[in-house]
Design an enzyme around this catalytic site. Structure first.
Site, PDB file in Angstrom:
ATOM      1  N   LYS A   1       0.833  -1.215   0.000  1.00 55.51           N
ATOM      2  CA  LYS A   1       0.000   0.000   0.000  1.00 55.51           C
ATOM      3  C   LYS A   1       0.869   1.267   0.000  1.00 55.51           C
ATOM      4  O   LYS A   1       0.442   2.307  -0.491  1.00 55.51           O
ATOM      5  CB  LYS A   1      -0.925   0.036   1.218  1.00 55.51           C
ATOM      6  CG  LYS A   1      -1.900  -1.132   1.339  1.00 55.51           C
ATOM      7  CD  LYS A   1      -3.110  -0.989   0.425  1.00 55.51           C
ATOM      8  CE  LYS A   1      -4.163  -2.039   0.681  1.00 55.51           C
ATOM      9  NZ  LYS A   1      -3.756  -3.417   0.378  1.00 55.51           N
TER      10      LYS A   1
HETATM   11  C1  LIG Z   1      -4.139  -4.487  -0.384  1.00 52.17           C
HETATM   12  C2  LIG Z   1      -3.312  -5.713  -0.447  1.00 52.17           C
HETATM   13  C3  LIG Z   1      -3.507  -6.688  -1.452  1.00 52.17           C
HETATM   14  C4  LIG Z   1      -4.605  -6.585  -2.491  1.00 52.17           C
HETATM   15  O1  LIG Z   1      -4.365  -5.581  -3.432  1.00 52.17           O
HETATM   16  P1  LIG Z   1      -5.593  -5.020  -4.314  1.00 52.17           P
HETATM   17  O2  LIG Z   1      -5.037  -3.851  -5.033  1.00 52.17           O
HETATM   18  O3  LIG Z   1      -6.665  -4.640  -3.328  1.00 52.17           O
HETATM   19  O4  LIG Z   1      -6.007  -6.118  -5.212  1.00 52.17           O
HETATM   20  C5  LIG Z   1      -2.670  -7.794  -1.452  1.00 52.17           C
HETATM   21  N1  LIG Z   1      -1.720  -7.959  -0.496  1.00 52.17           N
HETATM   22  C6  LIG Z   1      -1.516  -7.044   0.464  1.00 52.17           C
HETATM   23  C7  LIG Z   1      -0.462  -7.305   1.490  1.00 52.17           C
HETATM   24  C8  LIG Z   1      -2.287  -5.896   0.526  1.00 52.17           C
HETATM   25  O5  LIG Z   1      -2.078  -5.002   1.513  1.00 52.17           O
END
Ligand SMILES: *Cc1c(COP(=O)(O)O)cnc(C)c1O
Length: 500
Positions: A112
């Site tokens: 993120k």
């Molecule tokens: C948010 C997240 C995801 C999923 O990503 P999206 O863009 O929502 O598909 C996968 N792994 C981690 C560790 C995340 O924080």
């Protein structure tokens, strides 16, 4: 210019799309024109730094930002103070055949950060570009990770405030400390008595309370959200698809122009959608492989063309992918249908009203020429963490392990031997308990605090504990507020008053 996937808005500048987040017809903003990079331009990326590659990609989409604006946003987001790798998103070879793109070297050790470091900078500039005088107040309800990443990204960013609510009994000790010790002059954090749904419902209520919003507007505050449907969160994610491709060429893993497959652990469909944009822009991508956990609504969709949210919700060991509505899918549907906004609106209405929709065979075939999807149970995720650690001495977090296992299935079921890049979305330190249990068994956890587990993972991998995590043990707790969910609006008001 940007327009809505549902046809109700068009001709919005990038700055305005980023400021608004969501289009007023409920749709998502998409670029009306997708910039193309030719072979030479892609080849040239090889010699550039991550920051320079970022500039190149961002500039092609955000044409109302000046070059100086973009350079200053990139400098503030991707620097050595925030990322513990000079490469920002390094591509590492694991075993003899696979490459892992590590997206977790930012301040909160998860992917993120790649977007939430840059979005606040882009938003702050968007306010200047659109001559907005209000302060933007970002409200977040978090089950743990997004809240911290948003706090870090927005801290002390001009003309913004951020208020995060987390469920008092729903986050790990490290996650709680990450938020409770957050620094910054424009941040507020409160624990809500209840679970994540209570916090989320509380935030949604605030957003839909016209009276309350009017009251805030009278004081010069405008509410907004930092969730992954904002174009300003999506566009930073396109960068690392190009960047990892350039690195793979540079490392000699592929020749220039050769195609690759990306494997993406998926929840809200934001990360993998950025890969789809990269493909539309000309990056030689053969397949985008979508990996889910037991909440397998997406793999079912890719198999059958039916999206159906009417199903049980499971808590898994890859919690950031525990999702039943993958909002960003709407953007892919827009592009697959050649911009048929009526069709997209109809499907989205069906989803909202009946909980399901179906796209039909032709569109499904088009989608399947690009995407491939599968899902993995927790016991297989555990097995994959253990197996890869033993075979390759590389420690996967549970989200990345889901992707790894789906990659194995793809290779055995399709005989496609296109080189694979697996997107690694979290550091194993972040999910220390699950990871340790996978490689050392449940007994190994007995009597250990989370900090002891961090040290143990460090011994096993030879990687240092991320400094932001180890510092938590002694960091000062700055946020001790908690509230009932009915008191959330008052908390918002009080914290805005306090900061002035
Ligand atoms: C948010 C997240 C995801 C999923 O990503 P999206 O863009 O929502 O598909 C996968 N792994 C981690 C560790 C995340 O924080």
């Amino acid at each position: 210019m940007y327009s809505s996937t549902r046809g109700g808005e068009n001709n919005r500048s990038a700055a305005s799309a980023i400021k608004e987040g969501l289009a007023c017809d409920g749709g998502l903003f998409i670029p009306e024109f997708i910039p193309l990079l030719n072979k030479d331009e892609i080849a040239a990326l090889k010699e550039l730094s991550y920051q320079e590659r970022a500039f190149y990609i961002l500039r092609s989409f955000l044409s109302d930002y000046t070059d100086e604006d973009l350079v200053s946003c990139i400098k503030a987001a991707y620097n050595a103070k925030k990322f513990d790798s000079d490469a920002i998103a390094p591509l590492v070879a694991v075993g003899s055949k696979r490459h892992v793109l590590e997206l977790w070297h930012g301040p909160t050790s998860a992917f993120k950060d790649m977007a939430l470091q840059l979005l606040p900078q882009l938003l702050s500039k968007a306010l200047k570009i659109t001559q907005e005088t209000d302060e933007i107040v970002i409200l977040v309800a978090t089950s743990g990770d997004t809240g911290k990443a948003a706090l870090e990204g927005f801290r002390d960013v001009d003309q913004t405030k951020i208020i995060v609510f987390y469920p008092q009994a729903g986050v790990s000790e490290i996650q709680r400390l990450q938020m409770a010790t957050q620094q910054g002059g424009n941040v507020a954090v409160a624990a809500v008595f209840g679970n994540f749904d209570d916090a989320q419902t509380g935030v949604k209520k605030i957003f839909s309370d016209r009276e309350f919003r009017k009251e805030l507007a009278g004081d010069g505050f405008r509410l907004s959200s930092a969730n992954s449907i904002n174009w300003g969160r999506l566009v930073p994610q396109i960068i690392y698809y190009f960047s990892s491709y350039a690195d793979l060429v540079k490392q000699g893993g592929i020749s220039e122009g050769q195609t690759v497959n990306f494997v993406v652990p998926t929840g809200n469909f934001g990360n993998i959608l950025a890969g789809y944009y990269a493909k539309l822009m000309g990056l030689p991508i053969n397949r985008l492989i979508c990996a889910s956990n037991r909440n397998n609504v997406l793999s079912e969709f890719f198999r059958t063309g039916k999206y159906d949210r009417r199903r049980s919700f499971y808590k898994t060991m890859s919690p950031s992918m525990d999702i039943l509505i993958s909002s960003n899918l709407e953007r892919m549907l827009y592009h697959i249908t050649g911009g048929d906004t009526e069709q997209v609106s109809q499907w989205m209405n069906e989803l909202a009203q009946n909980g399901h929709y179906e796209i039909g065979e032709q569109y499904l075939a088009d989608i399947n020429s690009i995407f491939w999807a599968d899902w993995v149970e927790d016991n297989q995720t555990v097995e994959t963490i253990r197996r890869v650690y033993q075979a390759d001495n590389y420690l996967l977090d549970p989200h990345t392990a889901v992707a790894w296992q789906v990659a194995d299935r793809y290779c055995s079921q399709t005989e496609d031997d296109t080189p694979l890049i697996i997107l690694s979305t979290a550091s194993p330190f972040k999910f220390n308990e699950s990871v340790l249990e996978a490689i050392a068994g449940k007994d190994a956890l007995k009597g250990k605090t989370e900090f002891m587990m961090l040290n143990q993972i460090s011994e096993l991998t030879g990687w240092p504990v991320p400094s932001a995590l180890s510092a938590l043990e002694t960091a000062k707790v700055l946020h001790k507020s908690s509230c009932e969910k009915d008191e959330m609006p008052r908390f918002v008001k009080n914290s805005l008053i306090k900061q002035y």
